[in-house]
Scaffold this active site. Structure first.
Site, PDB file in Angstrom:
ATOM      1  N   TYR A   1      33.814  39.549  28.836  1.00  0.00           N
ATOM      2  CA  TYR A   1      34.877  39.204  28.895  1.00  0.00           C
ATOM      3  C   TYR A   1      35.256  38.582  30.206  1.00  0.00           C
ATOM      4  O   TYR A   1      34.784  38.943  31.248  1.00  0.00           O
ATOM      5  CB  TYR A   1      36.061  40.839  28.929  1.00  0.00           C
ATOM      6  CG  TYR A   1      37.450  40.222  29.372  1.00  0.00           C
ATOM      7  CD1 TYR A   1      38.056  39.770  28.195  1.00  0.00           C
ATOM      8  CD2 TYR A   1      38.205  40.462  30.501  1.00  0.00           C
ATOM      9  CE1 TYR A   1      39.648  39.534  28.341  1.00  0.00           C
ATOM     10  CE2 TYR A   1      39.442  40.190  30.745  1.00  0.00           C
ATOM     11  CZ  TYR A   1      40.093  39.875  29.721  1.00  0.00           C
ATOM     12  OH  TYR A   1      41.557  39.320  29.980  1.00  0.00           O
TER      13      TYR A   1
ATOM     14  N   ASP B   1      29.871  35.113  36.091  1.00  0.00           N
ATOM     15  CA  ASP B   1      31.383  35.872  36.320  1.00  0.00           C
ATOM     16  C   ASP B   1      31.040  37.124  36.929  1.00  0.00           C
ATOM     17  O   ASP B   1      30.800  38.196  36.430  1.00  0.00           O
ATOM     18  CB  ASP B   1      31.809  35.957  34.831  1.00  0.00           C
ATOM     19  CG  ASP B   1      33.264  36.672  34.898  1.00  0.00           C
ATOM     20  OD1 ASP B   1      33.571  37.094  36.118  1.00  0.00           O
ATOM     21  OD2 ASP B   1      34.026  36.882  34.182  1.00  0.00           O
TER      22      ASP B   1
ATOM     23  N   LYS C   1      38.904  40.752  41.574  1.00  0.00           N
ATOM     24  CA  LYS C   1      39.086  42.175  41.735  1.00  0.00           C
ATOM     25  C   LYS C   1      38.854  42.574  43.227  1.00  0.00           C
ATOM     26  O   LYS C   1      39.559  42.494  44.201  1.00  0.00           O
ATOM     27  CB  LYS C   1      38.293  42.805  40.986  1.00  0.00           C
ATOM     28  CG  LYS C   1      38.673  42.363  39.386  1.00  0.00           C
ATOM     29  CD  LYS C   1      38.077  43.155  38.041  1.00  0.00           C
ATOM     30  CE  LYS C   1      38.861  43.130  37.012  1.00  0.00           C
ATOM     31  NZ  LYS C   1      38.153  42.660  35.791  1.00  0.00           N
TER      32      LYS C   1
HETATM   33  C1  LIG Z   1      38.788  41.407  34.995  1.00  0.00           C
HETATM   34  C2  LIG Z   1      37.770  40.338  34.615  1.00  0.00           C
HETATM   35  C3  LIG Z   1      38.488  39.020  34.513  1.00  0.00           C
HETATM   36  C4  LIG Z   1      39.820  38.626  34.547  1.00  0.00           C
HETATM   37  O1  LIG Z   1      40.253  38.743  35.880  1.00  0.00           O
HETATM   38  P1  LIG Z   1      41.918  38.885  35.859  1.00  0.00           P
HETATM   39  O2  LIG Z   1      42.148  39.196  37.201  1.00  0.00           O
HETATM   40  O3  LIG Z   1      42.325  40.231  34.978  1.00  0.00           O
HETATM   41  O4  LIG Z   1      42.313  37.791  35.214  1.00  0.00           O
HETATM   42  C5  LIG Z   1      37.279  38.238  34.302  1.00  0.00           C
HETATM   43  N1  LIG Z   1      36.108  38.454  34.171  1.00  0.00           N
HETATM   44  C6  LIG Z   1      35.568  39.709  34.218  1.00  0.00           C
HETATM   45  C7  LIG Z   1      34.193  39.980  34.267  1.00  0.00           C
HETATM   46  C8  LIG Z   1      36.401  40.719  34.600  1.00  0.00           C
HETATM   47  O5  LIG Z   1      36.117  42.115  34.623  1.00  0.00           O
END
Ligand SMILES: *Cc1c(COP(=O)(O)O)cnc(C)c1O
Length: 427
Positions: free
Chosen positions: A143, A238, A266
């Site tokens: 994701y 990511d 995060k």
């Molecule tokens: C949470 C998440 C996102 C998206 O971040 P948001 O601040 O919710 O838009 C993207 N990549 C990973 C791996 C994530 O866990």
């Protein structure tokens, strides 16, 4: 479960689709109503009835220092007193950028945004512009936020709700996203061969946390780096979850691999809305105003978010005892495994550092297909049993639990006691 919370969700549903502002907060997959939180402190969250829970959601990753950490609260309130947004640059943005590039040798420059979604979306635009190519490769069950190109075979809430690809994403765009099973270097090779010279980038969670926790097989990320380098495809890590979660810096330091671009979010916002993406200077200089690739944000580098993030990173840098967190999580997951095994409940626990997922399947979980073999009914049963005993796990099999530095030995023992009773109820 509790009385007042139920009417709250019914009330929320009148005004907010599904009553929640992010689908992962719905408890549909575990057959319950969401817990409405009124406050949080340290390792605990409290619902609107005053019910207390040991929290393993951690706001889905950011709260590595625990909730309402006094130094972070002070930094935010001090910053708010100086104004909440200026739309002009600040010294705090320099401090934040410096902390990030120092922690990530692969990044010379970084741009702050407001969410992980914005970070990945912008990194992909930059990769396409830099390589002058169109297609992207992502992995099933990973994701990367909810931008159009990235909602193909995605993890997290998309996986929980079983949505294969979101309506509203034009087919013409979805066709540019090629998906490959995680850990499959043959899959990557086949995709690269089939789509020849038109692949701009490969985006990957180096440690996927959004199909439940899955670990990269030894050598997988190295091979991915070699193929992408050979074919002039940008590699985007990511690290929105893994950044500062497993060590001070990224999983790329642990794996010894330099991606071309890195996405963060995060933890670096200390619980405020934040994201960032960065990489080598010659790529990052293609961004406006230096270059032609447009990317902007009214609230980007917001002073409150910078204040919270700078304090969080500074505390982690100075006192982040990642070894201790790793030991505690190893203990917790090992003992949970013993309890479930003792009751003959089929399970597999994946863990790294302070992240773990209990999958209710006896098979190895190495990709999205194997994650989906889990018995989600058993997970739901376990989740509800734990919740009723004051333990808040992420309400989906396809998510990762997190420990924070605020979790105590007593918290872990209380969690294991709850697990013992849950396992007894389940059999
Ligand atoms: C949470 C998440 C996102 C998206 O971040 P948001 O601040 O919710 O838009 C993207 N990549 C990973 C791996 C994530 O866990």
């Amino acid at each position: 479960m509790n009385k007042k919370t139920t009417p709250l969700i019914r009330e929320a549903e009148k005004y907010i689709p599904g009553g929640v502002n992010s689908p992962v907060r719905a408890f549909g997959a575990v057959g319950a109503d969401p817990v409405f939180i009124s406050r949080a402190s340290g390792s605990k969250v409290y619902d609107t009835d005053g019910g207390e829970y040991i929290d393993y959601v951690g706001s889905w990753g950011p709260m590595i220092l625990g909730h309402a950490h006094p130094e972070i609260v002070r930094a935010i309130t001090d910053a708010a007193g100086r104004g909440t947004s200026y739309g002009m640059p600040t010294d705090m943005e320099i401090q934040m950028a410096r902390l990030l590039v120092e922690a990530f040798p692969s990044m010379d420059m970084v741009r702050m945004v407001n969410s992980g979604t914005e970070a990945t979306m912008s990194a992909i635009r930059l990769a396409r512009a830099h390589t002058k190519k169109n297609k992207i490769i992502k992995f099933d069950g990973c994701y990367h936020g909810h931008a159009d190109s990235l909602l193909v075979k995605a993890g997290s809430g998309v996986a929980t709700l079983g949505i294969p690809g979101s309506p509203g994403v034009p087919a013409a765009l979805a066709e540019l996203t090629i998906t490959v099973p995680f850990n499959s270097i043959d899959g990557v090779k086949a995709a690269v061969d089939a789509h020849g010279g038109d692949i701009a980038c490969v985006i990957i969670e180096p440690v996927p946390g959004n199909m439940g926790l899955v670990l990269p097989r030894p050598g997988f990320l190295e091979k991915l780096r070699n193929i992408t380098r050979e074919k002039e495809i940008l590699l985007i890590f990511d690290e929105v979850i893994s950044g500062f979660r497993l060590t001070y810096g990224g999983y790329q330091a642990v794996a010894g691999i330099e991606p071309d671009l890195t996405c963060l979010g995060k933890i670096i916002g200390g619980g405020l809305p934040v994201g960032a993406f960065g990489g080598k200077r010659h790529i990052m200089e293609k961004l406006a105003p230096l270059g032609p690739v447009y990317q902007a944000g009214t609230l980007s580098g917001n002073p409150l978010a910078m204040a919270a993030g700078i304090v969080t990173l500074t505390i982690l840098k100075q006192n982040g005892d990642y070894k201790k967190l790793d030991d505690e999580t190893a203990y917790l997951s090992r003992e949970m495994g013993k309890i479930l095994a003792g009751k003959g409940i089929a399970h597999t626990i994946n863990r790294i550092g302070s992240m773990f997922t209990v999958f209710f399947t006896s098979g190895e979980v190495t990709d999205f297909d194997s994650a989906k073999r889990s018995n989600t009914g058993a997970f739901a049963d376990f989740f509800r049993n734990m919740l009723s005993r004051g333990i808040l796990l992420p309400p989906s099999q396809f998510e990762t639990s997190f420990l924070s530095f605020a979790h105590t030995g007593d918290d872990l023992d209380a969690t294991l006691n709850a697990c013992r009773e849950a396992a007894r109820q389940m059999t």
